[in-house]
Write an enzyme that holds these catalytic residues in place. Structure first.
Site, PDB file in Angstrom:
ATOM      1  N   GLU A   1      11.901   2.415   1.767  1.00  0.00           N
ATOM      2  CA  GLU A   1      12.591   1.489   0.867  1.00  0.00           C
ATOM      3  C   GLU A   1      12.753   2.088  -0.523  1.00  0.00           C
ATOM      4  O   GLU A   1      13.770   1.867  -1.198  1.00  0.00           O
ATOM      5  CB  GLU A   1      11.843   0.155   0.798  1.00  0.00           C
ATOM      6  CG  GLU A   1      12.009  -0.666   2.073  1.00  0.00           C
ATOM      7  CD  GLU A   1      11.220  -1.961   2.050  1.00  0.00           C
ATOM      8  OE1 GLU A   1      11.822  -3.024   2.196  1.00  0.00           O
ATOM      9  OE2 GLU A   1       9.983  -1.897   1.880  1.00  0.00           O
TER      10      GLU A   1
ATOM     11  N   GLU B   1       7.491  -2.322   9.813  1.00  0.00           N
ATOM     12  CA  GLU B   1       6.732  -3.503   9.386  1.00  0.00           C
ATOM     13  C   GLU B   1       6.511  -4.522  10.504  1.00  0.00           C
ATOM     14  O   GLU B   1       5.456  -5.153  10.590  1.00  0.00           O
ATOM     15  CB  GLU B   1       7.432  -4.182   8.199  1.00  0.00           C
ATOM     16  CG  GLU B   1       7.231  -3.470   6.869  1.00  0.00           C
ATOM     17  CD  GLU B   1       8.245  -2.370   6.602  1.00  0.00           C
ATOM     18  OE1 GLU B   1       8.314  -1.902   5.461  1.00  0.00           O
ATOM     19  OE2 GLU B   1       8.969  -1.972   7.550  1.00  0.00           O
TER      20      GLU B   1
END
Length: 263
Positions: free
Chosen positions: A117, A137
């Site tokens: 990210e 995740e």
């Protein structure tokens, strides 16, 4: 430590008009409260220095760009902690995305979760041949809360974003190049050098023109991206009301397979 960074976990070296930032949190260059707050402050300091036209961000060592969030922060399942860290992730990488100059990620190894990210928030990504990228995740009962669902989709389209996020697919450098996830692949050990060379090209353009052009390139997504980023963070916090969040994180920390309850 330079005057730009408030934390030893983000080391800064100024090379001509470029700020070279090194994520240095030994182990796997994970992000925590200190480094996330530090990133936000660091970007503000760079924005204030008119002599800085570009930044390059890379990871210390040869194995990790960044392995993402330190999952120990989420082991307790504490919703207030999730809210605090989720907000800090968002603020850090939104500050990076809004840097007035050109940002280049030199991906020198694994870029996982919040590590990827961080790279996604940059303008350009250069990966070394051995680098691997993922947003894993969901494997631990979480979701990418720092722009992953929004910025990855904008780069690679919904199909591959779904393979990477929903199916937990890990992407190697050559595949990342073909998908448009990275703009260049270089030999191992060469990403920083290539990124600094590209950053030097930025200095040949008018800094004011570059800032205006970047603003215009970002303009089309400004209508929808902020709403998506906000919802992404809200959904992340809501996961802390589930059994699966606590099970996923603790299974990872205990090195066992999770027993999902779908609740």
């Amino acid at each position: 430590m330079s005057n730009y960074s408030p934390t030893e976990k983000l080391k800064v070296e100024i090379i001509d008009h470029t700020a070279l930032i090194t994520i240095d949190n030994p182990g796997a260059n994970t992000w925590d409260s200190e480094s996330l707050c530090g990133m936000r402050e660091l970007i503000a300091n760079l924005n204030a220095d008119k002599n800085i036209y570009s930044l390059v961000i890379t990871g210390a060592g040869e194995k990790f760009f960044s392995a993402g969030a330190d999952l120990k922060m989420f082991a307790s399942g504490d919703k207030a902690v999730a809210q605090d860290i989720g907000l800090k992730f968002g603020q850090a990488f939104e500050a990076l995305a809004d840097f007035r100059g050109v940002s280049i990620a030199a991906i020198n190894g694994f870029a996982m979760g919040g590590g990827l990210e961080c790279a996604l928030a940059c303008d350009i990504r250069i990966a070394e041949t051995h680098a691997q990228m993922a947003l894993p995740e969901a494997k631990v009962g979480l979701l990418p809360c720092a722009g992953g669902t929004q910025r990855l989709t904008a780069l690679v389209g919904p199909g591959w974003a779904k393979r990477i996020i929903l199916c937990g697919e890990r992407i190697k450098a050559d595949k990342a190049l073909s998908l448009g996830l990275v703009e260049e692949v270089v030999e191992s050990g060469k990403a920083k050098e290539a990124a600094l060379a590209l950053a030097a090209q930025v200095a040949q353009q008018s800094p004011v023109s570059v800032t205006f052009c970047k603003e215009l390139i970002h303009k089309p997504r400004e209508a929808v991206m902020p709403q998506g980023l906000l919802l992404e963070r809200e959904r992340f916090i809501q996961l802390f009301d589930t059994l699966d969040q606590k099970e996923g994180v603790n299974a990872f920390l205990e090195k066992r397979s999770p027993d999902w309850k779908n609740a």
